[in-house]
Scaffold this motif. Structure first.
Motif, PDB file in Angstrom:
ATOM      1  N   GLN A  48      46.934  41.692  52.414  1.00 30.89           N
ATOM      2  CA  GLN A  48      48.103  40.931  51.983  1.00 30.89           C
ATOM      3  C   GLN A  48      48.410  41.071  50.494  1.00 30.89           C
ATOM      4  O   GLN A  48      49.378  40.508  50.004  1.00 30.89           O
ATOM      5  N   PHE A  49      47.632  41.866  49.784  1.00 33.77           N
ATOM      6  CA  PHE A  49      47.819  42.004  48.341  1.00 33.77           C
ATOM      7  C   PHE A  49      48.302  43.411  47.995  1.00 33.77           C
ATOM      8  O   PHE A  49      47.900  44.383  48.606  1.00 33.77           O
ATOM      9  N   HIS A  50      49.155  43.472  46.978  1.00 32.64           N
ATOM     10  CA  HIS A  50      49.711  44.752  46.537  1.00 32.64           C
ATOM     11  C   HIS A  50      48.919  45.384  45.397  1.00 32.64           C
ATOM     12  O   HIS A  50      49.030  46.578  45.167  1.00 32.64           O
ATOM     13  N   SER A  51      48.143  44.585  44.702  1.00 31.06           N
ATOM     14  CA  SER A  51      47.353  45.140  43.604  1.00 31.06           C
ATOM     15  C   SER A  51      45.989  44.448  43.556  1.00 31.06           C
ATOM     16  O   SER A  51      45.805  43.359  44.091  1.00 31.06           O
ATOM     17  N   GLU A  52      45.060  45.102  42.901  1.00 31.66           N
ATOM     18  CA  GLU A  52      43.710  44.565  42.749  1.00 31.66           C
ATOM     19  C   GLU A  52      43.730  43.286  41.896  1.00 31.66           C
ATOM     20  O   GLU A  52      42.969  42.357  42.151  1.00 31.66           O
ATOM     21  N   GLN A  53      44.611  43.241  40.910  1.00 32.45           N
ATOM     22  CA  GLN A  53      44.722  42.062  40.051  1.00 32.45           C
ATOM     23  C   GLN A  53      45.184  40.847  40.859  1.00 32.45           C
ATOM     24  O   GLN A  53      44.649  39.753  40.691  1.00 32.45           O
ATOM     25  N   ASP A  54      46.180  41.032  41.747  1.00 32.94           N
ATOM     26  CA  ASP A  54      46.636  39.933  42.603  1.00 32.94           C
ATOM     27  C   ASP A  54      45.510  39.439  43.500  1.00 32.94           C
ATOM     28  O   ASP A  54      45.334  38.236  43.693  1.00 32.94           O
ATOM     29  N   HIS A  55      44.753  40.385  44.049  1.00 34.76           N
ATOM     30  CA  HIS A  55      43.636  40.027  44.929  1.00 34.76           C
ATOM     31  C   HIS A  55      42.588  39.229  44.157  1.00 34.76           C
ATOM     32  O   HIS A  55      42.078  38.212  44.651  1.00 34.76           O
ATOM     33  N   LYS A  56      42.270  39.653  42.956  1.00 32.28           N
ATOM     34  CA  LYS A  56      41.269  38.967  42.143  1.00 32.28           C
ATOM     35  C   LYS A  56      41.704  37.534  41.817  1.00 32.28           C
ATOM     36  O   LYS A  56      40.910  36.589  41.935  1.00 32.28           O
TER      37      LYS A  56
END
Length: 71
Positions: free
Chosen positions: A29-37
């Protein structure tokens, strides 16, 4: 209170299980690693468990020299 992200197994984990897991949320559901973090940190705060630290995977104990190497 409802959480706005999808949990990894479809439901919030128990606190004991969440502490042992590195990722609590469904990664698709996340577009970037930063969003996931950021979402993982919010999930941990939502469950009331400690946040992961950047140096969590590094050993606090010194490593021994290989047996064939003399110091």
């Amino acid at each position: 209170m409802d959480f706005r992200y999808k949990w990894k197994n479809g439901k919030p984990p128990s606190r004991d299980a969440a502490i042992r897991e590195k990722h609590l949320l469904d990664e698709g559901q996340f577009h970037s690693e930063q969003d996931h973090k950021l979402a993982e940190e919010a999930a941990r705060k939502h469950l009331g468990i400690p946040l992961l630290t950047p140096d969590e995977e590094t050993s606090t104990l010194p490593h021994a020299a290989p047996p064939d190497r003399k110091i």
